[in-house]
Design an enzyme around this catalytic site. Structure first.
Site, PDB file in Angstrom:
ATOM      1  N   GLU A  58      16.098 109.344  60.024  1.00  0.00           N
ATOM      2  CA  GLU A  58      16.157 110.685  60.606  1.00  0.00           C
ATOM      3  C   GLU A  58      15.914 111.782  59.572  1.00  0.00           C
ATOM      4  O   GLU A  58      16.019 112.956  59.865  1.00  0.00           O
ATOM      5  CB  GLU A  58      17.481 110.903  61.341  1.00  0.00           C
ATOM      6  CG  GLU A  58      18.719 110.450  60.615  1.00  0.00           C
ATOM      7  CD  GLU A  58      19.991 110.520  61.473  1.00  0.00           C
ATOM      8  OE1 GLU A  58      19.962 111.064  62.586  1.00  0.00           O
ATOM      9  OE2 GLU A  58      21.028 110.032  60.998  1.00  0.00           O
TER      10      GLU A  58
ATOM     11  N   CYS B 134      16.706 106.339  69.038  1.00  0.00           N
ATOM     12  CA  CYS B 134      17.931 106.672  69.764  1.00  0.00           C
ATOM     13  C   CYS B 134      18.150 108.168  69.877  1.00  0.00           C
ATOM     14  O   CYS B 134      19.178 108.617  70.375  1.00  0.00           O
ATOM     15  CB  CYS B 134      19.143 105.985  69.150  1.00  0.00           C
ATOM     16  SG  CYS B 134      19.485 106.537  67.469  1.00  0.00           S
TER      17      CYS B 134
ATOM     18  N   ASP C 299      17.429 114.554  64.586  1.00  0.00           N
ATOM     19  CA  ASP C 299      17.467 115.093  63.226  1.00  0.00           C
ATOM     20  C   ASP C 299      16.096 115.034  62.568  1.00  0.00           C
ATOM     21  O   ASP C 299      15.732 115.934  61.818  1.00  0.00           O
ATOM     22  CB  ASP C 299      18.490 114.327  62.388  1.00  0.00           C
ATOM     23  CG  ASP C 299      19.889 114.817  62.688  1.00  0.00           C
ATOM     24  OD1 ASP C 299      20.085 116.040  62.730  1.00  0.00           O
ATOM     25  OD2 ASP C 299      20.787 113.987  62.928  1.00  0.00           O
TER      26      ASP C 299
ATOM     27  N   HIS D 185      24.721 118.686  69.826  1.00  0.00           N
ATOM     28  CA  HIS D 185      25.611 117.630  70.327  1.00  0.00           C
ATOM     29  C   HIS D 185      26.343 118.068  71.579  1.00  0.00           C
ATOM     30  O   HIS D 185      26.728 117.246  72.404  1.00  0.00           O
ATOM     31  CB  HIS D 185      26.551 117.158  69.214  1.00  0.00           C
ATOM     32  CG  HIS D 185      25.830 116.279  68.241  1.00  0.00           C
ATOM     33  ND1 HIS D 185      25.284 116.756  67.083  1.00  0.00           N
ATOM     34  CD2 HIS D 185      25.505 114.964  68.324  1.00  0.00           C
ATOM     35  CE1 HIS D 185      24.665 115.770  66.462  1.00  0.00           C
ATOM     36  NE2 HIS D 185      24.785 114.664  67.185  1.00  0.00           N
TER      37      HIS D 185
HETATM   38  C1  PEP Z   1      19.492 111.678  66.056  1.00  0.00           C
HETATM   39  O1  PEP Z   1      19.584 112.430  65.067  1.00  0.00           O
HETATM   40  O2  PEP Z   1      18.441 111.536  66.702  1.00  0.00           O
HETATM   41  C2  PEP Z   1      20.661 110.928  66.525  1.00  0.00           C
HETATM   42  C3  PEP Z   1      20.558 110.075  67.511  1.00  0.00           C
HETATM   43  O3  PEP Z   1      21.858 111.186  65.935  1.00  0.00           O
HETATM   44  P1  PEP Z   1      22.753 112.454  66.289  1.00  0.00           P
HETATM   45  O4  PEP Z   1      22.168 113.124  67.509  1.00  0.00           O
HETATM   46  O5  PEP Z   1      24.137 111.982  66.546  1.00  0.00           O
HETATM   47  O6  PEP Z   1      22.638 113.292  65.066  1.00  0.00           O
HETATM   48 MG    MG Z   2      21.248 112.263  63.788  1.00  0.00          MG
END
Ligand code: PEP
Ligand code: MG
Length: 593
Positions: free
Chosen positions: A440, A511, A464, A199
């Site tokens: 995910e 996403c 994920d 992140h």
């Molecule tokens: C993902 O896991 O692809 C996602 C978009 O969520 P995050 O990156 O916030 O875990």
């Molecule tokens: Mg995620």
């Protein structure tokens, strides 16, 4: 910031995670010694400083007991006994009395006073001619670090210690540290830990901040040295020669030219030459990301990571505060929609006020929807705020990390309860609100047909999904070679999810960061994706890719890719296409290598 003895140019490499080039002085944050603030306080502030200290001591005690319990379970009581010594140091009456006395005498903030006393105490122990006592000095320092980190987690941020323009170098930066970096002073950052989909990296991209992670270990990066940070290739060039600076200046100009060309696509649709339309939206973490999304020409927000509203604060945002933020996001992107994702706490988003920092395997723990269902009061407050914002008519709600049908039903039950109570209060909630889930977890992908019956849409979280499929921590720089959206196993899960969604008549998006990987986009297109949601900076690039090949070509590509056995083969095919259709974007592909 001081100068340094190194004058020769040298290069340190890492993994490029956020594009851009910056030139400036390095500011190295040592992980060993956390920067401890020092400031004067008034006599009236003494009781509140002491209260902060007592709270930090009890929090530390709880953490030590947790660790002790965990160790006793994993390795037995005898090894867990080392924490007895830590607990004794923590509550040592002599130390506590000295801290109290010095606080009143020195009139300085408690972290500074505590650190001063502890370091004197540790020095005294280390000098005693007794190996047992000398060893205790390490315990004392360890406990001190823990207490100070509990004290300062709420009170200082990098904002307080960065006072001039610089490139930050750190062992690691948490996502919330990164979100708080003063954008006017920080020119970019580099860390030794981290990966492209941590992140921290995601936030760097959304802040448009050049960043490199997984830096090779070196003691030669020192505060005050001049350097170039190359976020395209993952390099720090220290003490750059004039010709190096000149070369980077040209590089920057070339990138500016590419950007300028891409902005011409602003008002164009994300559509293939044979008319396959893709919704191209943006991911945001904070409201401050909104202007970039609008400027980039994104069609709404495909993922609002609402957990960042809960970061860097000791309390929880209440319903009204959340409602106002969600409504602002909804209003800003009209006529497009905003997908509000419910809290995804846990994993690398361990915000201090709500999570113990001592849990093992946080990515496999009480994360996301699991946390929400375990804390219905927090979840229901958020759902109410989201539902109230839905009076704007363009709000969709999404649950993260769904693994079972039961979780969806339970989450929907809470949603229904809040919906009923708001309707009873005559709040004009729209008749229909789209509710979706993130796919995910491999178990969710493999049961997509059942899950599709419960919801209005899927959004595939590749970040994920890859980590859970490949059994590799998304933040571990040493596993970057394994972390691959193009792995045939991952591709099959994506394909199965998309097909299940379409068979059930619902739409499906992606996403995760793979949606912004310009090599992977044609493949996602060919697999039948309806929506892509990416960081604002990626929107024009992804649009350029979508407009550069037909849907039937993409379908063909997907069929071929699914027939390959290795990532290498898939990547080679994808790269050949990219080289042919959008070669100017390939520089960024080094980002994804
Ligand atoms: C993902 O896991 O692809 C996602 C978009 O969520 P995050 O990156 O916030 O875990
Ligand atoms: Mg995620």
């Amino acid at each position: 910031m001081s100068g340094s003895e190194f004058t020769e140019e040298f290069t340190v490499s890492g993994i490029p995670v956020s594009p851009g080039i910056s030139v400036g002085k390095l500011f190295v944050i040592s992980n060993e010694e956390q920067p401890v603030p020092c400031h004067n306080i008034t006599l009236e502030q003494v009781p509140s400083e002491w209260e902060r200290f007592e709270n930090a001591i009890s929090k530390t005690k709880q953490q030590l007991l947790d660790i002790q319990k965990q160790m006793a379970k994993n390795v037995g009581d005898s090894d867990a006994g080392i924490f007895e010594a830590h607990l004794l140091v923590l509550e040592d009456a002599t130390i506590l009395a000295a801290v109290k006395k010095q606080l009143a005498q020195r009139l300085q903030n408690i972290e500074h006073v505590y650190q001063h006393i502890i370091s004197q105490y540790a020095k005294a122990l280390a000098n005693v001619d007794d190996p047992y006592l000398a060893e205790r000095a390490a315990d004392v320092l360890d406990v001190c670090r823990r207490v100070i980190s509990n004290l300062i987690s709420r009170n200082i941020s990098l904002r307080d210690i960065i006072t001039e323009p610089c490139i930050v170098v750190a062992h690691d930066l948490t996502p919330s540290d990164t979100a708080q970096l003063p954008r006017d002073l920080v020119l970019g950052f580099a860390t030794h830990l981290g990966s492209r989909t941590s992140h921290t990296a995601i936030i760097a991209r959304s802040m448009d901040l050049p960043a490199v992670v997984g830096l090779d270990p070196t003691p030669h990066l020192q505060t005050g040295l001049m350097a170039v940070l190359d976020g395209y290739h993952g390099l720090i060039i220290v003490n750059p020669k004039p010709e190096t600076l000149e070369r980077f200046k040209k590089e920057e100009q070339r990138h500016e030219q590419i950007e300028k060309e891409l902005t011409k696509l602003h008002d164009e649709k994300a559509v293939t030459p044979d008319d396959r339309k893709i919704i191209l939206s943006a991911n945001i973490e904070l409201l401050s990301d909104l202007p970039d999304c609008v400027e980039a020409g994104a069609e709404g927000i495909g993922l609002f990571r609402t957990e960042f509203l809960f970061a860097n604060r000791p309390d929880l945002p209440d319903e009204q505060e959340q409602f106002e933020i969600y409504r602002q996001a909804a209003r800003a992107v009209k006529p497009h929609s905003v997908i509000l994702r419910t809290l995804d706490l846990g994993g690398d988003k361990l915000f201090t006020s709500m999570h113990s920092s001592t849990i093992t395997n946080p990515f496999l723990g009480v994360r996301a929807i699991r946390f929400c269902l375990a804390h219905p009061e927090i979840f229901r407050t958020q759902l109410r705020a989201m539902l109230r914002a839905s009076t704007e008519d363009n709000v969709k709600i999404m649950y993260p990390m769904i693994t079972t049908v039961d979780e969806v039903r339970e989450a929907n039950r809470y949603l229904e309860l809040e919906l009923k109570s708001l309707r009873a209060a005559r709040i004009p909630i729209p008749e229909r609100i789209e509710v979706g889930i993130m796919v995910e977890v491999p178990a969710a992908a493999l049961t997509a047909p059942a899950l599709a019956e419960e919801v209005d849409f899927f959004s595939i979280g590749t970040n994920d999904l890859i980590q859970y499929t490949m059994a590799c921590d998304r933040g571990n720089e040493q596993l970057a070679y394994l972390y691959e959206p193009a792995h045939p196993g991952v591709l099959r899960l994506i394909q199965y999810t998309i097909d299940a969604a379409h068979a059930a008549g619902i739409w499906v998006g992606v996403c995760g960061e793979a949606a912004g990987d310009v090599e992977i986009v044609p493949l996602l297109l060919g697999l039948g994706i309806d929506e892509l949601s990416v960081g604002a900076a990626q929107v024009p690039r992804v649009k350029r890719v979508i407009r550069s090949l037909t849907y039937s070509e993409a379908r063909q590509l997907a069929i071929e890719a699914l027939s390959y056995r290795s990532v290498k083969e898939v990547r080679a095919r994808l790269r050949a296409l990219a080289q042919e259709r959008f070669p100017e974007l390939l520089e960024d592909i080094e980002l994804l290598a």
